[in-house]
Design a protein around this motif. Structure first.
Motif, short mmCIF file in Angstrom:
data_model
loop_
_atom_site.label_atom_id
_atom_site.label_comp_id
_atom_site.label_asym_id
_atom_site.label_seq_id
_atom_site.Cartn_x
_atom_site.Cartn_y
_atom_site.Cartn_z
N LYS A 64 32.84 -12.31 53.47
CA LYS A 64 32.95 -13.64 54.07
C LYS A 64 32.59 -13.55 55.54
O LYS A 64 32.72 -12.48 56.16
N ARG A 65 32.18 -14.68 56.11
CA ARG A 65 31.85 -14.69 57.54
C ARG A 65 33.06 -14.21 58.34
O ARG A 65 34.18 -14.63 58.10
N LYS A 141 31.92 -14.16 63.36
CA LYS A 141 31.94 -15.32 62.46
C LYS A 141 30.61 -16.06 62.45
O LYS A 141 30.31 -16.80 61.51
N SER A 142 29.79 -15.85 63.45
CA SER A 142 28.50 -16.54 63.54
C SER A 142 27.42 -15.87 62.66
O SER A 142 26.35 -16.45 62.46
N LYS A 144 25.27 -14.89 59.57
CA LYS A 144 24.97 -15.51 58.28
C LYS A 144 23.90 -14.70 57.56
O LYS A 144 23.22 -13.87 58.17
N GLY A 145 23.73 -14.96 56.27
CA GLY A 145 22.64 -14.36 55.52
C GLY A 145 22.94 -12.94 55.04
O GLY A 145 24.01 -12.68 54.51
N VAL A 188 26.38 -12.03 53.50
CA VAL A 188 27.46 -12.76 54.16
C VAL A 188 27.54 -14.14 53.50
O VAL A 188 26.55 -14.89 53.50
#
Length: 190
Positions: A64-65, A141-142, A144-145, A188
Motif C-alpha cells: 500500500k502507499r 505516501k506519494s 505510485k505505480g 504500489v
C-alpha cells in the motif's frame, strides 16, 4: 582469493613456453593452433572473476502507499576461489521514507555508495558457502505505480596488499568488480 601477481605473470609466460616445448616436434600446421589455444585459455582465465555468485532475491510483490517493502538476498559462492571482498545489496527504489533497516550475519555493516546501498559481512566465503541479507524500508505516501530495485552481490578481485582500500579507491585503480544481481519489482496499490 588473493593471487600474488608474480604467480599470475609466471603462469602467463610459462603456459605458452611449455606448449611450445611440448609440441616443438609436431608438424608446423599443428604448432600455431596449440600456441593460440594456450594463449586464449590463459587470457580468458585472467579475465574471469575470482568468485562467482548464484543469487536469489525475494521481494514484497504488492504494498500500500506508504507501506513497508522487504527484500531478502541470498548469495552462494560458486568459486572457483574464496570470496574475501564481497557486498550484498544494490540499487534501491526511489521514494524511500526514513530509515533503512537491514539484517545479516553478526557483524554486518552497511553504507551508501555511488552504485547503491551495500552491506558487507565480516568474514570470507569459501567456495560452496552462502550468506544473506534482509533490507526493509517504508515508501513515501506519494509513491505510485511500480518501484524497481536491482539487488544481489558485488564481488571484487583484490590483489595482495589492497585489503584496506575503499571501494572508490579500488575502482580508481582499475581493480575489477563483478555484479551478480537480479531486478525486482513491487507494485504500489491504493
Amino acid at each position: 582469493m588473493r593471487h600474488p601477481l608474480g604467480k599470475i605473470a609466471t603462469t602467463v609466460v610459462t603456459v605458452p613456453l611449455a606448449g611450445a616445448l611440448l609440441f616443438g616436434a609436431a608438424p608446423a600446421s599443428a604448432a600455431p593452433a596449440t600456441s593460440a589455444a594456450a594463449k586464449t585459455s590463459t587470457v580468458k582465465a585472467a579475465g574471469d572473476p575470482y568468485s562467482t555468485f548464484s543469487v536469489k532475491v525475494t521481494a514484497t510483490k504488492k504494498v500500500k502507499r506508504g507501506g513497508m517493502i522487504t527484500y531478502r538476498i541470498k548469495g552462494l559462492n560458486k568459486g572457483p576461489w574464496q570470496a574475501d571482498d564481497f557486498y550484498f545489496g544494490g540499487i534501491l527504489p526511489k521514494g524511500i521514507s526514513g530509515t533503512i533497516y537491514y539484517d545479516g550475519p553478526k557483524g554486518t555493516k552497511c553504507d551508501f555508495f555511488p552504485d547503491g546501498f551495500w552491506c558487507w559481512p565480516p568474514y570470507v566465503l569459501e567456495k560452496g558457502e552462502d550468506s544473506w541479507l534482509t533490507i526493509s524500508f517504508k515508501l513515501k505516501k506519494s509513491v505510485k505505480g511500480t518501484v524497481k530495485a536491482d539487488l544481489g552481490v558485488n564481488s571484487w578481485d583484490w590483489p595482495t596488499g589492497s585489503e584496506d582500500l575503499s571501494r572508490d579507491e579500488l575502482k580508481r585503480l582499475g581493480i575489477k568488480g563483478w555484479y551478480f544481481t537480479k531486478k525486482v519489482k513491487t507494485t504500489v496499490v491504493g
